[in-house]
Design a protein around this motif. Structure first.
Motif, PDB file in Angstrom:
ATOM      1  N   ALA A  19       0.750  -1.103   0.056  1.00 30.89           N
ATOM      2  CA  ALA A  19      -0.066  -0.072  -0.018  1.00 30.89           C
ATOM      3  C   ALA A  19       0.884   1.199  -0.005  1.00 30.89           C
ATOM      4  CB  ALA A  19      -0.842  -0.029   1.098  1.00 30.89           C
ATOM      5  N   ARG A  20       1.913   1.109   0.776  1.00 30.66           N
ATOM      6  CA  ARG A  20       2.802   2.521   0.665  1.00 30.66           C
ATOM      7  C   ARG A  20       3.547   2.706  -0.547  1.00 30.66           C
ATOM      8  NH1 ARG A  20       5.420   1.416   6.975  1.00 30.66           N
ATOM      9  NH2 ARG A  20       4.094   2.530   7.881  1.00 30.66           N
ATOM     10  N   SER A  21       3.739   1.487  -1.340  1.00 30.26           N
ATOM     11  CA  SER A  21       4.301   1.697  -2.498  1.00 30.26           C
ATOM     12  C   SER A  21       3.415   2.615  -3.655  1.00 30.26           C
ATOM     13  CB  SER A  21       4.767   0.507  -3.225  1.00 30.26           C
ATOM     14  OG  SER A  21       3.663  -0.295  -3.576  1.00 30.26           O
ATOM     15  N   GLY A  22       2.315   2.701  -2.915  1.00 31.37           N
ATOM     16  CA  GLY A  22       1.018   3.380  -4.301  1.00 31.37           C
ATOM     17  C   GLY A  22       0.096   2.650  -4.768  1.00 31.37           C
ATOM     18  N   VAL A  23      -1.303   3.032  -4.609  1.00 28.40           N
ATOM     19  CA  VAL A  23      -2.235   2.413  -4.937  1.00 28.40           C
ATOM     20  C   VAL A  23      -3.012   2.953  -6.260  1.00 28.40           C
ATOM     21  CG1 VAL A  23      -4.544   1.340  -4.299  1.00 28.40           C
ATOM     22  CG2 VAL A  23      -2.411   1.135  -2.918  1.00 28.40           C
ATOM     23  N   HIS A  24      -3.042   4.453  -6.066  1.00 30.92           N
ATOM     24  CA  HIS A  24      -3.817   5.365  -7.085  1.00 30.92           C
ATOM     25  C   HIS A  24      -2.921   6.513  -7.123  1.00 30.92           C
ATOM     26  CE1 HIS A  24      -5.498   7.586  -3.791  1.00 30.92           C
ATOM     27  NE2 HIS A  24      -5.918   6.554  -3.417  1.00 30.92           N
ATOM     28  N   GLU A  25      -3.476   7.394  -8.113  1.00 30.37           N
ATOM     29  CA  GLU A  25      -2.726   8.697  -8.196  1.00 30.37           C
ATOM     30  C   GLU A  25      -3.273   9.540  -7.130  1.00 30.37           C
ATOM     31  OE1 GLU A  25      -4.239  10.618 -11.886  1.00 30.37           O
ATOM     32  OE2 GLU A  25      -3.735   8.707 -13.064  1.00 30.37           O
ATOM     33  N   PRO A  26      -2.361  10.333  -6.754  1.00 27.47           N
ATOM     34  CA  PRO A  26      -2.503  11.336  -5.526  1.00 27.47           C
ATOM     35  C   PRO A  26      -3.753  11.932  -5.784  1.00 27.47           C
ATOM     36  CG  PRO A  26      -0.343  11.300  -5.792  1.00 27.47           C
ATOM     37  CD  PRO A  26      -0.745  10.531  -7.288  1.00 27.47           C
ATOM     38  N   GLY A  27      -4.724  12.002  -4.701  1.00 24.06           N
ATOM     39  CA  GLY A  27      -5.934  12.943  -4.672  1.00 24.06           C
ATOM     40  C   GLY A  27      -7.111  12.386  -5.589  1.00 24.06           C
ATOM     41  N   LYS A  28      -6.838  11.134  -6.028  1.00 20.06           N
ATOM     42  CA  LYS A  28      -7.762  10.341  -7.031  1.00 20.06           C
ATOM     43  C   LYS A  28      -8.291   9.192  -6.310  1.00 20.06           C
ATOM     44  CE  LYS A  28     -10.242  11.066 -11.024  1.00 20.06           C
ATOM     45  NZ  LYS A  28     -11.155  11.866 -11.035  1.00 20.06           N
ATOM     46  N   SER A  29      -8.884   9.172  -5.324  1.00 21.10           N
ATOM     47  CA  SER A  29      -8.984   7.888  -4.434  1.00 21.10           C
ATOM     48  C   SER A  29     -10.467   7.059  -5.184  1.00 21.10           C
ATOM     49  CB  SER A  29      -9.373   8.044  -2.840  1.00 21.10           C
ATOM     50  OG  SER A  29      -9.854   6.922  -2.422  1.00 21.10           O
ATOM     51  N   PRO A  30     -10.061   5.653  -5.642  1.00 17.61           N
ATOM     52  CA  PRO A  30     -11.149   5.189  -5.764  1.00 17.61           C
ATOM     53  C   PRO A  30     -12.039   4.277  -4.863  1.00 17.61           C
ATOM     54  CG  PRO A  30      -9.139   3.783  -6.051  1.00 17.61           C
ATOM     55  CD  PRO A  30      -8.921   4.745  -5.647  1.00 17.61           C
ATOM     56  N   PHE A  31     -11.625   4.635  -3.695  1.00 13.66           N
ATOM     57  CA  PHE A  31     -12.326   3.960  -2.314  1.00 13.66           C
ATOM     58  C   PHE A  31     -13.474   4.781  -1.779  1.00 13.66           C
ATOM     59  CE2 PHE A  31      -7.866   2.348  -2.734  1.00 13.66           C
ATOM     60  CZ  PHE A  31      -8.005   1.213  -3.214  1.00 13.66           C
ATOM     61  N   SER A  32     -14.396   4.250  -1.215  1.00 11.32           N
ATOM     62  CA  SER A  32     -15.208   5.148  -0.590  1.00 11.32           C
ATOM     63  C   SER A  32     -15.050   5.592   1.009  1.00 11.32           C
ATOM     64  CB  SER A  32     -16.529   4.225  -0.077  1.00 11.32           C
ATOM     65  OG  SER A  32     -16.181   3.107   0.512  1.00 11.32           O
ATOM     66  N   ALA A  41     -16.673   4.154  -8.747  1.00 10.87           N
ATOM     67  CA  ALA A  41     -17.171   5.478  -8.914  1.00 10.87           C
ATOM     68  C   ALA A  41     -17.302   5.687 -10.309  1.00 10.87           C
ATOM     69  CB  ALA A  41     -15.734   6.308  -8.627  1.00 10.87           C
ATOM     70  N   SER A  42     -18.164   6.361 -11.015  1.00  7.67           N
ATOM     71  CA  SER A  42     -18.369   6.519 -12.365  1.00  7.67           C
ATOM     72  C   SER A  42     -17.262   6.665 -13.375  1.00  7.67           C
ATOM     73  CB  SER A  42     -19.714   7.091 -12.605  1.00  7.67           C
ATOM     74  OG  SER A  42     -19.483   8.607 -12.305  1.00  7.67           O
ATOM     75  N   TRP A  43     -16.303   7.308 -12.573  1.00  9.66           N
ATOM     76  CA  TRP A  43     -15.186   7.874 -13.317  1.00  9.66           C
ATOM     77  C   TRP A  43     -14.093   6.661 -13.426  1.00  9.66           C
ATOM     78  CZ3 TRP A  43     -10.990   7.214 -10.414  1.00  9.66           C
ATOM     79  CH2 TRP A  43     -11.153   7.452  -9.046  1.00  9.66           C
ATOM     80  N   ASN A  44     -14.175   5.744 -12.562  1.00 10.22           N
ATOM     81  CA  ASN A  44     -12.977   4.717 -12.693  1.00 10.22           C
ATOM     82  C   ASN A  44     -13.351   3.676 -13.753  1.00 10.22           C
ATOM     83  OD1 ASN A  44     -11.336   2.793 -11.873  1.00 10.22           O
ATOM     84  ND2 ASN A  44     -12.084   2.642  -9.416  1.00 10.22           N
ATOM     85  N   LYS A  45     -12.961   4.003 -14.810  1.00  9.93           N
ATOM     86  CA  LYS A  45     -13.151   3.277 -16.055  1.00  9.93           C
ATOM     87  C   LYS A  45     -12.200   1.859 -15.808  1.00  9.93           C
ATOM     88  CE  LYS A  45     -15.417   6.480 -17.683  1.00  9.93           C
ATOM     89  NZ  LYS A  45     -17.220   6.447 -17.588  1.00  9.93           N
ATOM     90  N   GLY A  97     -14.315  -1.351 -16.200  1.00  4.56           N
ATOM     91  CA  GLY A  97     -13.798  -2.139 -17.521  1.00  4.56           C
ATOM     92  C   GLY A  97     -13.416  -3.721 -16.972  1.00  4.56           C
ATOM     93  N   VAL A  98     -12.741  -3.923 -16.097  1.00  2.87           N
ATOM     94  CA  VAL A  98     -12.728  -5.155 -15.464  1.00  2.87           C
ATOM     95  C   VAL A  98     -14.055  -5.884 -15.449  1.00  2.87           C
ATOM     96  CG1 VAL A  98     -11.989  -6.466 -13.594  1.00  2.87           C
ATOM     97  CG2 VAL A  98     -10.414  -5.023 -14.341  1.00  2.87           C
ATOM     98  N   SER A  99     -15.057  -5.162 -14.797  1.00  3.56           N
ATOM     99  CA  SER A  99     -16.411  -5.662 -14.362  1.00  3.56           C
ATOM    100  C   SER A  99     -16.970  -6.113 -15.787  1.00  3.56           C
ATOM    101  CB  SER A  99     -17.229  -4.607 -13.568  1.00  3.56           C
ATOM    102  OG  SER A  99     -16.858  -4.452 -12.502  1.00  3.56           O
ATOM    103  N   LEU A 100     -17.128  -5.083 -16.772  1.00  2.00           N
ATOM    104  CA  LEU A 100     -17.697  -5.463 -18.162  1.00  2.00           C
ATOM    105  C   LEU A 100     -17.271  -6.464 -18.743  1.00  2.00           C
ATOM    106  CD1 LEU A 100     -18.607  -1.640 -18.865  1.00  2.00           C
ATOM    107  CD2 LEU A 100     -20.180  -3.203 -17.896  1.00  2.00           C
TER     108      LEU A 100
END
Length: 214
Positions: free
Chosen positions: A37-50, A151-155, A159-162
């Motif tokens: 997790a500390r190595s990075g999970v997403h772009e800063p300020g763009k959390s895909p988590f609730s 999130a609707s922006w999390n393509k 994409g994985v789901s679809l």
């Protein structure tokens, strides 16, 4: 000699795909999870988590993750449970795939969520680990529906789901941290599931369903 799986049967479950070993997180795995997790999970300020847990400072991230793993174990009950599964490739901790249910005996419905460290993204691993837990839910637990959301922006997540055959299941507005997000729900059934071209290997299933009373 008594093993951890003898004491708590969920610990005995292991799912194996062509590239991955997916099994419940043990206490000894927590340092690897924190490092990933500390190595990075997403772009800063763009959390895909609730809950934006991955943005916590280092000194808060580790205890928060450990508490979450312990909380899910402590709250694991036959009618409401969450399996937090570590995703390994060889000896490398890549992320976590969860599989959960409420009132499963009646509803036959599971939900999923996941995260991957950034260095493991873009390699089809997210799809492989989701396919593994959905295959397990449908073929071993006899689930009838698998649900997820993003999130609707999390393509990337959608994409994985679809690609696996999930169908769009409505938009909702939800509070994620201090922000309002438009959240896309998705739904999968055994009939719509685009099955992978590999066979899932499962160990420890009988002990788990006995424990769950299924």
């Amino acid at each position: 000699m008594t093993s951890l799986a003898d004491i708590w049967p969920p610990f005995g479950l292991t799912l194996t795909t062509p590239r991955l070993t997916i099994r419940p997180i043990l206490d000894e795995d927590i340092p690897a999870a924190v490092a990933a997790a500390r190595s990075g999970v997403h772009e800063p300020g763009k959390s895909p988590f609730s809950t934006p847990w991955a943005e916590l400072p280092d000194d808060e991230l580790a205890p928060n993750m450990a508490q979450w793993y312990w909380r899910c174990r402590a709250n694991f009950a036959k009618d409401s449970w969450t399996l937090l599964l570590a995703v390994w490739q060889d000896d490398e901790f890549l992320g976590v795939q969860d599989l959960g249910a409420k009132n499963f005996k009646t509803l036959k419905t599971v939900s999923t969520g996941s995260w991957l460290k950034q260095s493991a993204q873009g390699r089809g691993i997210g799809k492989e680990m989701r396919a593994a837990v959905v295959s397990y839910a449908f073929d071993y637990l006899q689930a009838e529906v698998a649900e997820s959301e993003a999130a609707s922006w999390n393509k990337q997540s959608l994409g994985v789901s679809l690609s696996l055959g999930y169908e769009l299941n409505g938009l909702v507005r939800d509070g994620w941290g201090e922000k309002v997000e438009e959240v896309q729900r998705v739904r999968l059934t055994p009939k719509t599931f685009n099955r992978p071209n590999w066979t899932l290997k499962v160990h420890g299933h009988e002990e788990l369903i006995t424990y769950l009373g299924l």
